[in-house]
Scaffold this active site. Structure first.
Site, PDB file in Angstrom:
ATOM      1  N   HIS A 128     -44.303  26.290 -12.975  1.00 60.06           N
ATOM      2  CA  HIS A 128     -44.317  25.257 -12.733  1.00 60.06           C
ATOM      3  C   HIS A 128     -43.207  24.839 -11.746  1.00 60.06           C
ATOM      4  CE1 HIS A 128     -43.469  21.120 -14.328  1.00 60.06           C
ATOM      5  NE2 HIS A 128     -45.091  21.239 -15.029  1.00 60.06           N
ATOM      6  N   ASP A 205     -39.003  30.744 -19.014  1.00 61.43           N
ATOM      7  CA  ASP A 205     -39.917  29.107 -19.833  1.00 61.43           C
ATOM      8  C   ASP A 205     -41.104  29.468 -20.375  1.00 61.43           C
ATOM      9  OD1 ASP A 205     -41.572  26.407 -19.880  1.00 61.43           O
ATOM     10  OD2 ASP A 205     -42.335  26.719 -17.202  1.00 61.43           O
ATOM     11  N   GLN A 208     -45.122  26.302 -22.390  1.00 63.37           N
ATOM     12  CA  GLN A 208     -47.271  26.446 -23.212  1.00 63.37           C
ATOM     13  C   GLN A 208     -47.146  28.016 -24.057  1.00 63.37           C
ATOM     14  OE1 GLN A 208     -49.020  24.655 -22.625  1.00 63.37           O
ATOM     15  NE2 GLN A 208     -48.279  23.784 -20.353  1.00 63.37           N
ATOM     16  N   LYS A 231     -44.900  19.050 -26.020  1.00 65.30           N
ATOM     17  CA  LYS A 231     -46.391  19.903 -25.955  1.00 65.30           C
ATOM     18  C   LYS A 231     -46.423  21.095 -27.247  1.00 65.30           C
ATOM     19  CE  LYS A 231     -45.541  20.272 -20.720  1.00 65.30           C
ATOM     20  NZ  LYS A 231     -45.650  20.544 -19.386  1.00 65.30           N
ATOM     21  N   CYS A 374     -48.833  20.486 -11.537  1.00 63.94           N
ATOM     22  CA  CYS A 374     -47.059  20.978 -11.334  1.00 63.94           C
ATOM     23  C   CYS A 374     -47.101  22.486 -10.690  1.00 63.94           C
ATOM     24  CB  CYS A 374     -45.965  20.149 -12.065  1.00 63.94           C
ATOM     25  SG  CYS A 374     -46.287  18.533 -12.113  1.00 63.94           S
TER      26      CYS A 374
HETATM   27  C1  LIG Z   1     -44.886  21.431 -18.390  1.00 62.20           C
HETATM   28  C2  LIG Z   1     -44.782  22.101 -18.472  1.00 62.20           C
HETATM   29  C3  LIG Z   1     -42.730  22.046 -17.809  1.00 62.20           C
HETATM   30  C4  LIG Z   1     -42.374  21.150 -17.858  1.00 62.20           C
HETATM   31  O1  LIG Z   1     -42.197  20.567 -19.346  1.00 62.20           O
HETATM   32  P1  LIG Z   1     -41.658  18.899 -18.620  1.00 62.20           P
HETATM   33  O2  LIG Z   1     -41.375  17.832 -19.900  1.00 62.20           O
HETATM   34  O3  LIG Z   1     -41.800  18.494 -17.860  1.00 62.20           O
HETATM   35  O4  LIG Z   1     -39.948  19.250 -18.456  1.00 62.20           O
HETATM   36  C5  LIG Z   1     -42.562  23.288 -17.320  1.00 62.20           C
HETATM   37  N1  LIG Z   1     -43.401  24.682 -17.023  1.00 62.20           N
HETATM   38  C6  LIG Z   1     -44.672  25.156 -17.951  1.00 62.20           C
HETATM   39  C7  LIG Z   1     -45.681  26.047 -17.716  1.00 62.20           C
HETATM   40  C8  LIG Z   1     -45.174  23.508 -18.616  1.00 62.20           C
HETATM   41  O5  LIG Z   1     -46.036  23.578 -18.689  1.00 62.20           O
END
Ligand SMILES: *Cc1c(COP(=O)(O)O)cnc(C)c1O
Length: 420
Positions: A128, A205, A208, A231, A374
């Protein structure tokens, strides 16, 4: 004649989500955009309201009752998050605005203090933008070099190439656990172990993964992990950074201000203990409490159950999508049981713009995303300017997938007939 149809998890949780019970363009809303932001259950909305109606006050400062209640609820939510990802200590959970801020915290605090010219940062091409841009900024400031792990022919993380990129120059591996575009689940435990052999630190990260499957940071052995509340059934404005205690202790503060200090003099200051050292200023108190309520809600269902149900949805979604000819779905296919992938599909149909698809589906009350999600570098590698993406959560159902597939087929027919 009587028959009983088993109620699925999706059926039984729907009443918890008020927003799902509405019509959009005269059709029942089908929300397939949870990878961008999930919906919120009543329990989370109630926790937020309860805080503002009864307990609202600043934390950590007051001797009065309301401040005590606010502090207890705010810090209690931290305990819940720590347990949820099996952190060894509550001090290892730093509240941030979102995952992006958590990555920036590590980049500016640890990265600026530890990276030198020629040091290497390993990312993957499926990251991302939030896990690319902060490292580009820090690489520019420090002279560190970014290397990217590519994809295998089946469009998953190229582990062999990753191993070949690792060396004693590698200082950091920062990687997505579950890709928000490819849907693939990366083998983060093995990836972390390989990095540690070279003395490199690992950031995961987990935007998800934390909402969708059990995550255990001690089993993973990652050095940092980030996620966003919005999320995982909580509100916007709250996310968190997990970091191993000894690493967080050694990191300098990222932002300065109230709450993060021990003593302030005119010429210098000393900093507070973990986790407060990294939480400058009045935090998002209500949102943190709502995150705690979201964790309680997810636990009340069980992350194992959520993950198993999402595998069923994945299996069904992919079987139905396979009935559409010419549909290009990105990322490795799931097993027939829906394993090995998140419950999302980013796709394209030759000759049809993803944004046109999404606009027409919206007319049918179906919310899917279109664009680059993104992940522009990934889309460039996939030779696509963008894609359409349907992303599901445990409140979605097979019936919704059926309605989506019918509407998608009709929409494709509509565009293809226009060409004739
Ligand atoms: C949504 C997302 C982000 C960023 O999250 P924010 O809430 O916009 O800071 C980073 N990495 C992944 C894989 C995402 O799905």
């Amino acid at each position: 004649m009587t028959f009983t149809q088993e109620k699925t998890l999706g059926d039984s949780v729907r009443e918890d989500f008020p927003i799902l019970h509405q019509k959009v363009n005269d059709r029942p809303l089908i929300y397939f955009d949870s990878a961008a932001s999930s919906q919120k259950p009543q329990a989370v909305l109630d926790a937020l309201q309860h805080y503002y109606r009864r307990d609202n006050a600043n934390v950590h400062r007051g001797a009065h009752t309301l401040s005590g209640r606010a502090t207890d609820a705010y810090e209690g939510a931290r305990d819940k998050v720590a347990q949820f990802i099996n952190a060894a200590s509550r001090d290892e959970i730093i509240y941030t605005r979102n995952a992006s801020e958590a990555i920036n915290l590590v980049a500016y605090s640890w990265g600026l203090a530890n990276l030198e010219p020629g040091d290497e940062i390993i990312l993957s091409v499926m990251e991302h933008h939030s896990n690319i841009v902060p490292w580009q900024l820090i690489a520019q400031k420090t002279g560190a070099v970014i290397k990217y792990v590519g994809l295998t022919p089946t469009e998953e993380f190229d582990f062999a190439q990753y191993k070949s990129l690792l060396s004693d120059k590698t200082k950091l591996v920062s990687l997505v656990h579950v890709s928000n575009t490819l849907g693939v689940i990366n083998p983060v435990t093995e990836i972390t172990a390989e990095a540690h052999k070279h003395g490199a630190k690992v950031l995961i990260d987990a935007c998800q993964s934390v909402p969708h499957l059990p995550v255990d940071v001690q089993a993973m052995d990652c050095d940092w992990l980030v996620a966003s509340g919005h999320k995982m059934c909580a509100t916007t404005g709250i996310g968190f950074l997990y970091g191993k205690k000894e690493i967080l202790l050694a990191m300098p503060p990222f932002m300065g201000g109230g709450e993060m200090i021990d003593e302030v003099f005119l010429d210098h200051s000393t900093y507070g203990d973990l986790p407060h050292k990294f939480e400058a200023g009045t935090p998002a108190i209500g949102e943190a409490i709502a995150l705690g309520a979201a964790v309680d809600y997810l636990n009340s269902i069980g992350m194992d159950k959520i993950h198993a149900y999402e595998e069923e949805l994945t299996s069904y979604l992919f079987k139905q999508l396979a009935t559409i000819s010419n549909l290009r779905i990105y990322g490795k296919q799931p097993t027939p049981e829906g394993k090995g992938r998140a419950a999302l599909a980013a796709f394209n149909i030759p000759g049809i713009h993803a944004s046109d698809l999404a606009t027409l589906l919206d007319q049918e009350g179906i919310a899917i995303r279109s664009g680059h999600h993104c992940t522009q570098p990934l889309h460039r590698i996939l030779n696509a300017s963008g894609s359409a993406r349907a992303s599901l959560y445990f409140y979605n159902t097979r019936e919704e997938i059926d309605a989506f597939i019918i509407a998608l087929k009709d929409t494709i027919d509509f565009f293809q007939n226009m060409d004739e």
